[in-house]
Design an enzyme around this catalytic site. Structure first.
Site, PDB file in Angstrom:
ATOM      1  N   GLU A   1       0.841  -1.201   0.000  1.00  0.00           N
ATOM      2  CA  GLU A   1       0.000   0.000   0.000  1.00  0.00           C
ATOM      3  C   GLU A   1       0.883   1.261   0.000  1.00  0.00           C
ATOM      4  O   GLU A   1       1.805   1.389   0.806  1.00  0.00           O
ATOM      5  CB  GLU A   1      -0.870  -0.039   1.261  1.00  0.00           C
ATOM      6  CG  GLU A   1      -1.857   1.106   1.379  1.00  0.00           C
ATOM      7  CD  GLU A   1      -2.802   0.919   2.574  1.00  0.00           C
ATOM      8  OE1 GLU A   1      -2.576  -0.016   3.380  1.00  0.00           O
ATOM      9  OE2 GLU A   1      -3.758   1.703   2.697  1.00  0.00           O
TER      10      GLU A   1
ATOM     11  N   LYS B   1      -8.844   2.921  -2.909  1.00  0.00           N
ATOM     12  CA  LYS B   1      -9.284   2.199  -1.703  1.00  0.00           C
ATOM     13  C   LYS B   1     -10.694   2.640  -1.311  1.00  0.00           C
ATOM     14  O   LYS B   1     -10.982   3.839  -1.277  1.00  0.00           O
ATOM     15  CB  LYS B   1      -8.295   2.500  -0.571  1.00  0.00           C
ATOM     16  CG  LYS B   1      -8.465   1.690   0.701  1.00  0.00           C
ATOM     17  CD  LYS B   1      -7.312   2.031   1.682  1.00  0.00           C
ATOM     18  CE  LYS B   1      -7.339   1.209   2.950  1.00  0.00           C
ATOM     19  NZ  LYS B   1      -6.199   1.537   3.850  1.00  0.00           N
TER      20      LYS B   1
ATOM     21  N   CYS C   1      -5.825  -3.259   1.428  1.00  0.00           N
ATOM     22  CA  CYS C   1      -5.819  -3.456   2.883  1.00  0.00           C
ATOM     23  C   CYS C   1      -7.216  -3.590   3.512  1.00  0.00           C
ATOM     24  O   CYS C   1      -7.840  -4.625   3.395  1.00  0.00           O
ATOM     25  CB  CYS C   1      -5.014  -2.329   3.533  1.00  0.00           C
ATOM     26  SG  CYS C   1      -4.230  -2.827   5.087  1.00  0.00           S
TER      27      CYS C   1
END
Lengths: 541, 541
Positions: free
Chosen positions: A43, A125, A161
């Site tokens: 990330e 994200k 994530c």
């Protein structure tokens, strides 16, 4: 088997160092190109993670965009063009914010897919964590769209994530319905004691007939250690590749997949080493200094520093006072000999006497004075010679405020601030067990803990047995346990109430504490945010 | 005119002190009952705000529920039953979290409407701020429903703080369509220099044919000062009632509505006084101690402490070194005389000499040593006599790291940490202007700033003129300005680059800084979250 050959590039980015991070990314691509089908980074590997409020800066966002463009161009070069690249970076948000979002965020937490000089697409994200150390909902605008693409005939999608740490199955069902065969997940997942097991659980819970490649960052960034450990699950959830903890490119199947360890002392030790090593490396420091009391905390800290920086870069100072026991200095010298580090002795009595002529001192003030004279001495050496001063308090004593402000709490980094005293002992015994002869003097491990600020003082004069203390602290701090809950578990209420008050009343001390490596779910760092001023006593009626 | 008579109860809650907060709430209701139609409290007036991660604790939530029940029962008593009560409190969330919310939140930020022993309804805050010091999205579950009810024939609704700071007009249109005539808004809105003006703007922007009662908390809570200033707007947006800054019940129309002041020195002064006063009051401290250097920072801090705690509770210590100028001690004594506070003199040379025999010192180490000896001396007195040590650094020097760790930065509270040096001078002159004779010695204001750690040292040896420095700092810190942006404004690039590096490199110092009152949009407190380790230089190419 997984559909295509996945390589994990566990880089160790420095926040904001786009030039350096890009260089590491380039090297990993060059190594994977022509062999793996896809190389997956962690990330925000290009920008660094966590960025904190740097995510609000247009220059940071613009520089990331330029670095990404440069990376896209690079992948047109023959030696980089033979592999798909999935890399994390910050990117400017174009649309309006989410209607529920009252933040200053102007950027996405993104991942781009690149191949042969072309940007195939960028994913943002969607689920932004906002707990513990994570401020993603504060710092980023959530994305809303999937990025689905093919790699050599295999349908892939991207997640970042927290996206997969959800009980809502609608997204994984949709991905499955869209025919996705492999989900590439970029992570900035910091170490805690049981995290490796939890990651696999989360990944398997999210799988829905597709393989899953979980790629993590490596290295320390401020209080966090990203412990790598990237892994590949085939569509059935079977683990077929597991990466190590350190930075590097991992892409061949490991010879042997040992069970993932939780609460493992060897892992904890390595995390503590990485935390200190990378804090120094990323702030341009090479040498460390610490006071050696002859006790277990400074001994373990010195051992960590030696592994992190090399024994020639660690200096220990014995600072005996009029109340120091003889064995204190002996144990400090024994440790220095075992570690082969430089040690000096600076008795503090001359300064102690000088202050006694300057001010009248209560008993408490006189005790604290000694710790502060030591800090002044150590900082003077640090300022003169350029060492980073380490402060060696453990989590148990930091929790109850058993330290002197601007005394033993002084320092630029606290290697074991998130290690309970009982784990300090366990780690010390473990260190000795993996060496041929004792590294940490046995007497440092076995003698009763003492601050040695007055004659015959012992920690047990004012604190319960550390075994008991640590059990209570874990309940109060990590589990937010109530007093009745601790009582139901068999703890003595008056003792729990006393400890809870010590924890609450030392909040102001911790607010000025040095940074140190997080190892538990609730550490005393940016992830724990409680008022200094509160009168809630956990016993309200 | 507004439809009904509104009273604002500006209480000053202590986080978690449900017993004390409830008692204050009871008093306000008793005063308003029978006269006002409704008494409106601030955000979380019952539980305290901000709760931080205490919002995760089931005992805190349960205790709040019990206190709310008690309050409902109370309002059945004849002397409390004559007024509608709208009060903020934390409450357990029943439903699932918002699908976008990845947090540990289990509670709502709520407000209940109560009358005559009955709970009429409970509203939950919908827009949860997640910027600056605000962590509401982390700590609370958002609500989704309106609470619409009648007070003596007037249709009312409830909102909480951030709910009305939105560009989305759908909710205000819906409230208007539902016939709402009066919106009651509970706020936990901390002071910043221009906030009073911004609040009115936000309130008027949200109005849609209904009157709006904006009720704020009062008093200091950790780094925040809630500066009251509740106000009532009629349906046309005309302000018809304005409350003062201090705790109290405000419900009659003020005699005169002066223009709301922004950047007002009198207000800033009062905020700094409240911040220190309430930090001491809420942590049970009554006496303060500080080093008096003869300089402007310690002089202003001492004046603030006198107003906050009373001159008999403030002790100044002059700590001359071999490099202190004669006028330093004279100015310190002049200040003490003007403020009528106790002053003592403790020359530090004896300790200075002792340390010189103990360690070899570089120039920098020797300078820092003096500041640290002072801190040790002050902490010894603090420990012996029970004073809170004040650290007197201003925002300009904290920004560039112009302070000694564990030296002049040592202390439990930093009264002027969020006041730029140019504002320190302005405040000092203002203080003198409102007194018959000078409180702060004119020479402390007019002499060139110096740390006096070596002969003839001046701040201007290493820092630009403070006027210039403060302008650059405001751009870099509050506006996140890029280097090219500062260049376009006419600043010298090399100077900005140098200052930006100083700010970045002293992040670790600020991470260990004492708490102090927030006065600006971006203070060095919990609202500014940047990595200690970053190599972004604001000049990436």
């Amino acid at each position: 088997m997984t559909p295509i050959k996945v390589a994990f590039a566990q880089t160790n980015p420095v926040v904001g160092d786009l030039r350096g991070n890009l260089s590491d990314i380039r090297s990993a691509i060059a190594s994977a190109s022509g062999d793996a089908d896809v190389v997956v980074f962690g990330e925000l590997a290009l920008s660094g993670y966590p960025l904190g409020d740097l995510s609000y800066r247009s220059d940071v966002i613009d520089a990331s965009a330029r670095a990404l463009n440069e990376l896209v161009l690079m992948t047109g070069e023959p030696e980089l063009s033979g592999v798909y690249v999935v890399v994390g970076h910050v990117s400017k948000a174009q649309g309006p914010k989410h209607p529920m979002q009252a933040s200053a965020a102007i950027a996405h937490n993104s991942a781009s897919v690149i191949k042969g000089g072309k940007l195939i697409g960028t994913y943002h994200k969607q689920i932004l964590p906002n707990f513990d150390v994570f401020d993603d909902w504060r710092n980023f605008v959530p994305g809303e769209s999937e990025l689905i693409f093919e790699i050599n005939g295999t349908k892939c999608a991207v997640a970042i994530c927290q996206d997969i740490w959800t009980e809502d199955s609608s997204r994984s069902v949709a991905l499955s319905n869209d025919g996705v065969e492999l989900l590439l997940v970029l992570n900035g997942s910091p170490y805690t004691r049981n995290k490796a097991v939890e990651r696999r659980q989360a990944a398997r819970d999210f799988q829905n007939g597709f393989a899953l490649a979980y790629s993590n960052l490596a290295g320390g960034q401020d209080e966090l250690v990203f412990d790598g450990g990237s892994f590949l699950l085939d569509a059935s959830g079977t683990e077929v590749l597991r990466a190590g903890m350190e930075p590097g490119l991992y892409w061949e199947q490991n010879e042997k997949l040992e069970p993932v360890k939780s609460n493992d002392l060897a892992t904890l030790w390595q995390v503590l080493v990485i935390g200190l090593r990378d804090y120094c490396a990323k702030t341009g420091q090479t040498k460390a200094l610490l006071g050696l009391s002859g006790g277990i905390d400074s001994a373990l800290s010195a051992a960590i520093a030696c592994e992190a920086l090399g024994n020639k870069n660690v200096v220990g100072i014995a600072l005996p006072s009029r109340y120091s026991s003889e064995h204190s200095v002996e144990d400090a010298y024994a440790l220095a000999k075992n570690l082969d580090i430089e040690i000096r002795q600076v008795p503090i009595d001359r300064a102690h006497q000088a202050f006694e002529t300057m001010v009248e001192l209560s008993q408490l003030a006189s005790e604290n004075l000694q710790a502060r004279i030591r800090a002044v001495t150590l900082m003077a050496i640090s300022n003169s010679e350029g060492h980073l001063l380490l402060t060696t308090g453990n989590k148990s004593e930091i929790a109850v405020g058993y330290s002197t402000m601007y005394g033993d709490s002084a320092g630029g980094f606290a290697p074991i601030k998130d290690v309970f005293k009982t784990d300090v002992w366990a780690l010390a015994r473990w260190v000795n067990s993996v060496h041929e002869s004792a590294v940490i003097p046995v007497s440092s491990i076995e003698k009763p803990p003492s601050a040695e600020l007055r004659p015959d003082q012992l920690d047990s004069d004012s604190l319960p047995d550390y075994q008991l203390l640590d059990e209570i602290l874990k309940l109060l701090i990590e589990k937010s346990a109530t007093i009745p809950e601790t009582e139901a578990l068999g703890f003595d209420v008056s003792e729990v109430v006393r400890i809870e008050a010590m924890v609450r009343n030392s909040e102001w001390k911790r607010s000025q504490g040095a940074i140190g490596t997080k190892t538990t779910e609730v550490s005393f760092g940016t992830g724990r945010r409680v008022p200094l001023t509160t009168r809630f006593t956990n016993y309200e009626d």
